[in-house]
Design an enzyme around this catalytic site. Sequence first.
Site, short mmCIF file in Angstrom:
data_model
loop_
_atom_site.label_atom_id
_atom_site.label_comp_id
_atom_site.label_asym_id
_atom_site.label_seq_id
_atom_site.Cartn_x
_atom_site.Cartn_y
_atom_site.Cartn_z
N HIS A 74 28.68 29.36 -5.21
CA HIS A 74 29.93 28.65 -5.55
C HIS A 74 29.87 27.90 -6.87
CE1 HIS A 74 27.80 25.32 -3.56
NE2 HIS A 74 28.61 24.50 -4.19
N1 UDP Z 1 27.37 25.21 5.02
C1 UDP Z 1 28.12 25.52 6.15
N2 UDP Z 1 28.81 26.70 6.17
C2 UDP Z 1 28.78 27.61 5.15
C3 UDP Z 1 28.02 27.28 4.00
C4 UDP Z 1 27.33 26.07 3.96
O1 UDP Z 1 28.15 24.75 7.10
O2 UDP Z 1 29.42 28.66 5.24
C5 UDP Z 1 26.65 23.92 4.97
C6 UDP Z 1 25.15 24.03 4.70
O3 UDP Z 1 24.41 24.15 5.89
C7 UDP Z 1 24.84 22.73 3.99
C8 UDP Z 1 26.13 22.41 3.25
O4 UDP Z 1 27.15 23.19 3.86
O5 UDP Z 1 24.59 21.71 4.94
C9 UDP Z 1 26.00 22.75 1.79
O6 UDP Z 1 27.22 22.70 1.19
P1 UDP Z 1 27.54 23.35 -0.24
O7 UDP Z 1 26.62 24.48 -0.49
O8 UDP Z 1 29.00 23.58 -0.25
O9 UDP Z 1 27.30 22.14 -1.22
P2 UDP Z 1 26.07 21.67 -2.13
O10 UDP Z 1 24.93 21.33 -1.24
O11 UDP Z 1 25.77 22.76 -3.09
O12 UDP Z 1 26.61 20.46 -2.83
#
Ligand code: UDP
Length: 382
Positions: free
Chosen positions: A222
């Site tokens: 993303h």
């Molecule tokens: N996650 C989820 N469903 C999905 C993809 C990610 O529940 O389809 C959870 C994942 O386990 C983690 C969090 O979302 O806890 C990560 O979010 P994201 O990748 O959007 O954000 P980042 O960590 O990159 O800021």
Amino acid sequence: MKYFKIIIQLFLKMKITIVAGARPNFIKISPLINSINKCIKNGNDMNFRLVHTGQHYDKAMSGSFFEQLNIKNPDINLECGGGTQAEQTASIMMKFEKELLENKPDIVLVVGDVTSTMACTITSKKLCIDVAHIEAGIRSYDMTMPEEINRIITDSICDYYFITTKNAGRNLINQNINKEKIHFVGNTMIDTLIQNIENIRKPYFFTKNKIKIKEYFLLTLHRPSNVDNQESLKMLLENILDSTINKVVIFPVHPRTKENLDKINFTHPNLLIIEPQGYLEFLFLINNSMGIITDSGGITEEATFLNIPCLTLRNSTERPETVKIGTNKLLGNNLKNIKKSIHKIIEKKWKKGRIPKFWDGNTSDRIISILYSKYHMNELIK
Ligand code: UDP
């Protein structure tokens, strides 16, 4: 002094406002709310309001997390979804200011590095309200990431810095933050994982598509650098699917990625494109995968904790511990590296990781206990 302190505690109710706006925020606030509720049950005088800024708003990115993690309904939803970075920041600040003036908390609690984190920190500090930042101090040193700007601004003005690793503390000291304000407590995202690992759910498509445990890769993308350009997104996907040979690649698609993915109309017999998953289903997918390919930050922490091989398709990470002692490897966008690493995972030659200090499930209890005692100390000094 001791009795005076007890008397103060009897009369002072600590009012907390918790801010959450986007998917990773909901996961990080869940154990904090559990700890606050535990504290209240034990007779400590505090209460909290939950403010949803509305940055992520649909069921797949927001509602399902409230349901699955048993988070109470927000006291208010500011409904600031959509718009450019600047429009969203402005809209959150205007609405959050009103919320703060009406409810006057003693402290505002912000998590992570999303636009809501930064916007609500600025708004609170301009009203002279203390801010605690959970997951402070992490830095990618990549100023093209909007999250890096959010981190730097939040950390330059907040009052309590709760850090996940010692390295985050060093980043803060380099930014001239007073040591006294930094608290090494661990990782609330891992609290959530530990609190929910017994309840993980096999997603409905798993059996339907005859997917086998430990025989698939899990892919998430993303970051703008990977998904905003249609041509490079296509090349990246082709490369991954070329490298994973005959393994299934499960790809829950983030809303940011969906638009371009639809435009390039990419399909492949081994690629399973699905909706963003609920937290319990996603944990199942992480835990049972042979490896993860991602540009997420939080997922690299979960992979490290669960000892699952993980490849990060970015040039930098704000979570270097996942590479140094965890199961993660930074690949940048060198397509040759991707193939080599994926083959290493398939051949089961991947490194074993260790779990960073204080990623033990008790981080939120530590945070709330520090905030509660600091609050009474400060009231006593006033
Ligand atoms: N996650 C989820 N469903 C999905 C993809 C990610 O529940 O389809 C959870 C994942 O386990 C983690 C969090 O979302 O806890 C990560 O979010 P994201 O990748 O959007 O954000 P980042 O960590 O990159 O800021």
